[in-house]
Design a protein around this motif. Structure first.
Motif, short mmCIF file in Angstrom:
data_model
loop_
_atom_site.label_atom_id
_atom_site.label_comp_id
_atom_site.label_asym_id
_atom_site.label_seq_id
_atom_site.Cartn_x
_atom_site.Cartn_y
_atom_site.Cartn_z
N ALA A 126 0.84 -1.21 0.00
CA ALA A 126 0.00 0.00 0.00
C ALA A 126 0.87 1.26 0.00
N GLU A 127 1.96 1.23 0.74
CA GLU A 127 2.85 2.40 0.78
C GLU A 127 3.48 2.66 -0.59
N ARG A 128 3.89 1.61 -1.25
CA ARG A 128 4.44 1.78 -2.60
C ARG A 128 3.37 2.24 -3.58
N ASP A 129 2.21 1.58 -3.54
CA ASP A 129 1.19 1.82 -4.57
C ASP A 129 0.49 3.16 -4.41
N LEU A 130 0.43 3.69 -3.19
CA LEU A 130 -0.23 4.98 -2.99
C LEU A 130 0.72 6.15 -3.17
N VAL A 131 1.96 5.99 -2.73
CA VAL A 131 2.87 7.13 -2.70
C VAL A 131 3.56 7.37 -4.05
N LEU A 132 4.08 6.33 -4.67
CA LEU A 132 4.86 6.53 -5.89
C LEU A 132 4.07 7.22 -7.00
N PRO A 133 2.79 6.83 -7.25
CA PRO A 133 2.05 7.57 -8.27
C PRO A 133 1.85 9.04 -7.92
N ALA A 134 1.64 9.36 -6.62
CA ALA A 134 1.46 10.76 -6.22
C ALA A 134 2.75 11.55 -6.40
N LEU A 135 3.90 10.89 -6.25
CA LEU A 135 5.18 11.55 -6.49
C LEU A 135 5.43 11.77 -7.99
N GLY A 136 4.78 10.98 -8.82
CA GLY A 136 4.99 11.09 -10.26
C GLY A 136 6.27 10.44 -10.72
N ILE A 137 6.72 9.39 -10.02
CA ILE A 137 7.96 8.71 -10.38
C ILE A 137 7.65 7.49 -11.24
N PRO A 138 8.14 7.43 -12.45
CA PRO A 138 8.00 6.20 -13.23
C PRO A 138 8.73 5.05 -12.54
N ARG A 139 8.17 3.87 -12.62
CA ARG A 139 8.78 2.73 -11.92
C ARG A 139 10.20 2.45 -12.40
N ASP A 140 10.47 2.72 -13.69
CA ASP A 140 11.82 2.44 -14.18
C ASP A 140 12.84 3.48 -13.74
N ALA A 141 12.37 4.56 -13.07
CA ALA A 141 13.30 5.58 -12.57
C ALA A 141 13.77 5.28 -11.16
N THR A 142 13.07 4.41 -10.44
CA THR A 142 13.47 4.11 -9.07
C THR A 142 14.60 3.10 -9.05
N ALA A 143 15.38 3.16 -7.99
CA ALA A 143 16.46 2.21 -7.76
C ALA A 143 16.08 1.31 -6.59
N PRO A 144 16.75 0.18 -6.42
CA PRO A 144 16.46 -0.68 -5.27
C PRO A 144 16.75 0.06 -3.96
N GLY A 145 16.01 -0.28 -2.93
CA GLY A 145 16.30 0.28 -1.61
C GLY A 145 15.21 1.14 -1.04
#
Length: 292
Positions: A138-157
């Motif tokens: 839920a933390e990943r799925d709710l926050v990342l779209p609101a930040l506007g970060i494409p999934r391929d832009a994130t790094a592990p961690g």
């Protein structure tokens, strides 16, 4: 009330922070009058205010209590507010070279230091233990779209980290991905409120020399983007801690026209990573508050 620019970069920029003498501020007001304290950042034109009061020390050394406020209310901790308070206290004490005080804040007692570096005050302190955990779906799925970060832009961690209050640490692969962020602040606030998060600290993967850039978004406390966020940098330092000492220098504030740098040193300790935060600071002026 003093205005201190905390976490300067090369002598400029920094996060303007209001530093208020609690005794003079309270005057005839009730001790619980936090509405006036919440109003100080707007009066000062700052994102945060730190209220300083003398505290008894059984060993007889200088000791002070700190309280931190934004327009939304009180915070249990504020890293750049602590840097600002330390620089102000050293200036007020006339200590031009070195200064050591005991601080009481957020239910903790810890030591703060100031020293002169390149003609300016450099303040450092122990932010306390950092708690880290892997975020849930839920933390990943709710926050990342609101930040506007494409999934391929994130790094592990990806981590949830807490020093006082939890926040989400989000690594991105490049500084250009960091620059490109344009969060939906209403959506981000709703997500953080629902999840009980202070906000989101998005950072570029550090270089081998320990240099990184970061942006801190915290609309839930009334700060869409923070010029400098030292406690989140402490969380990052603890997250990156290895078997030996680690040094970080994190650049923030460029996207707000006020470049800042927060430094952190971390080394192994028996209870977990031991972090020491720091930043340069400079008195920028003063403002007379209206009478209560």
């Amino acid at each position: 009330m003093a205005i201190v620019r905390a976490c300067l970069r090369d002598g400029g920029g920094g996060s303007p922070t209001a530093v208020v003498d609690e005794a003079g501020f309270a005057g005839g007001a009730a001790p619980g009058d936090d509405d006036r304290r919440r109003g100080v950042p707007a009066l000062a034109g700052t994102s945060h205010a730190v209220f300083v009061s003398a505290h008894d020390d059984p060993e007889g050394g200088p000791a002070f209590s700190l309280r931190f406020f934004t327009a939304e209310g009180e915070l249990p901790a504020c890293g750049h507010g602590t840097v600002a308070a330390l620089a102000h206290l050293a200036e007020r004490a006339g200590r031009r070279h070195s200064y050591r005080v005991t601080l009481h804040a957020g239910g903790r007692v810890f030591t703060g230091w100031t020293a002169r570096r390149q003609g300016r005050a450099y303040a450092s302190f122990d932010p306390g233990p950092v708690e880290l955990r892997t975020p849930g779906a839920a933390e990943r799925d709710l926050v990342l779209p609101a930040l506007g970060i494409p999934r391929d832009a994130t790094a592990p961690g990806l981590r949830v980290a807490s020093v006082g209050r939890p926040r989400l640490l989000v690594p991105v692969r490049t500084r250009s991905a960091l620059r490109a962020l344009s969060p939906d602040f209403a959506g981000l606030r709703a997500a953080c409120d629902r999840l009980g998060l202070l906000g989101c600290y998005v950072y570029s993967v550090p270089t081998p020399e320990g240099r990184a850039a970061a942006r801190m978004f915290a609309p839930s406390i009334g700060v869409d983007e923070d010029i400098a966020n030292a406690n989140s940098t402490a969380c990052l330092a603890a997250h990156l801690a290895g078997p030996g000492p680690t040094e970080l220098a994190v650049e923030m504030g460029d996207f707000l026209g006020s470049p800042s740098t927060v430094t952190a040193t971390v080394r192994p300790g028996p209870p977990g990573p031991l972090v020491r935060l720091g930043g340069s600071a400079e008195l920028a002026g003063g403002i007379r508050l209206p009478a209560p």
